[in-house]
Write an enzyme that holds these catalytic residues in place. Structure first.
Site, PDB file in Angstrom:
ATOM      1  N   GLY A  56      40.331  54.462  60.195  1.00 32.28           N
ATOM      2  CA  GLY A  56      41.748  54.135  60.235  1.00 32.28           C
ATOM      3  C   GLY A  56      42.615  55.281  60.708  1.00 32.28           C
ATOM      4  CG  HIS A  59      43.377  50.263  58.710  1.00 31.15           C
ATOM      5  ND1 HIS A  59      44.216  51.278  58.346  1.00 31.15           N
ATOM      6  CD2 HIS A  59      42.222  50.476  58.040  1.00 31.15           C
ATOM      7  CE1 HIS A  59      43.628  52.065  57.473  1.00 31.15           C
ATOM      8  NE2 HIS A  59      42.409  51.605  57.269  1.00 31.15           N
ATOM      9  CG  ASP A  60      47.468  51.227  60.281  1.00 32.51           C
ATOM     10  OD1 ASP A  60      48.490  50.588  60.592  1.00 32.51           O
ATOM     11  OD2 ASP A  60      46.887  51.084  59.182  1.00 32.51           O
TER      12      ASP A  60
END
Length: 260
Positions: A136, A118-119
């Site tokens: 992440g 994520h991200d």
């Protein structure tokens, strides 16, 4: 072309020239643009935005929710640019409220079994080799190459044109134009072969090499080295990119050259 053995949610926005092979599942709130090919047994989940002329190979899972216990179901996306190739069994998780999106830039290649958490933000023309694990919030700048089986710690950043040797554990930031290897991750020279392939002149390559000699091969601390580089080297785009990257590093940069 939608194969009858594929499932596409009625609200998904799929360009007419997209090819979807059998046994693929495409969820709601997905956009796929012209010319993209989706292989068999791919799962594309809510929030995926896939550009033009991409190729996604069997077994890939795109835009699954983050593996982050702080995730609360917020709206977020995976944004994949144009001409991106995603090989077999790659997993790319969508963003969280921290950034709201996970990004793969144009012309990048994500090889088999890699994981993009994520991200993460991967720039243009990057190569992420087989089995790489990006935690992440990792940032990978344009033209960077990450060798097979590397593990990159959360919030780490890899600079433009950098090359990270296979099997490395990346716990610190890797500045632009360098080769990084060993354990702990350390300076292993500049990526001169990659720079030449991308049109850098000998003068530009020599400048970068001389800058990193000051930073990594002398007995200066980082602050001293940056002051010397700024004073002794004419302002150029490459010099300023190096200085800006290092000054903005949140986790600190990798170690300098050391003999075995």
């Amino acid at each position: 072309m939608n194969q009858p053995l594929a499932y596409v949610h009625p609200s998904a926005k799929i360009a007419p020239t997209v090819v979807i092979e059998p046994f693929t599942t495409i969820h709601k709130n997905v956009v796929i643009e012209e010319g993209t090919w989706i292989g068999s047994n791919v799962t594309i989940m809510e929030g995926a935005r896939i550009g033009k002329n991409c190729r996604i190979f069997p077994g890939a899972v795109i835009s699954a929710i983050p593996q982050d216990l702080k995730f609360e179901g917020e709206d977020s996306t995976v944004e994949i640019g144009n001409n991106v190739t995603i090989r077999e069994f790659v997993t790319i998780n969508r963003g969280t409220k921290a950034l709201g999106k996970t990004v793969i830039g144009d012309n990048s290649l994500i090889m088999a079994t890699a994981h993009v958490a994520h991200d993460c933000v991967i720039g243009k023309n990057c190569i992420v080799v087989n089995g790489v694990l990006l935690a992440g919030h990792v940032e990978v700048d344009d033209w960077a190459i990450i060798g097979g089986l590397c593990a990159v710690q959360q919030f780490a950043k890899i600079g433009t044109h950098a090359f990270v040797g296979g099997g490395s554990l990346v716990r610190k930031d890797v500045p632009p134009f360098v080769k990084a290897a060993k354990e702990p991750i350390s300076y292993a020279g500049i990526n001169s072969i990659g720079l030449r392939r991308r049109g850098y002149t000998n003068e530009q390559i020599n400048e970068v090499q001389n800058i990193y000699r000051i930073l990594f091969q002398k007995n200066y601390n980082v602050s001293q080295a940056l002051s010397i580089i700024e004073a002794d080297f004419e302002a150029t785009q490459d010099r300023d990119e190096i200085l800006t990257f290092i000054r903005n590093s949140q986790t600190g940069i990798m170690k300098g050259f050391r003999l075995e």
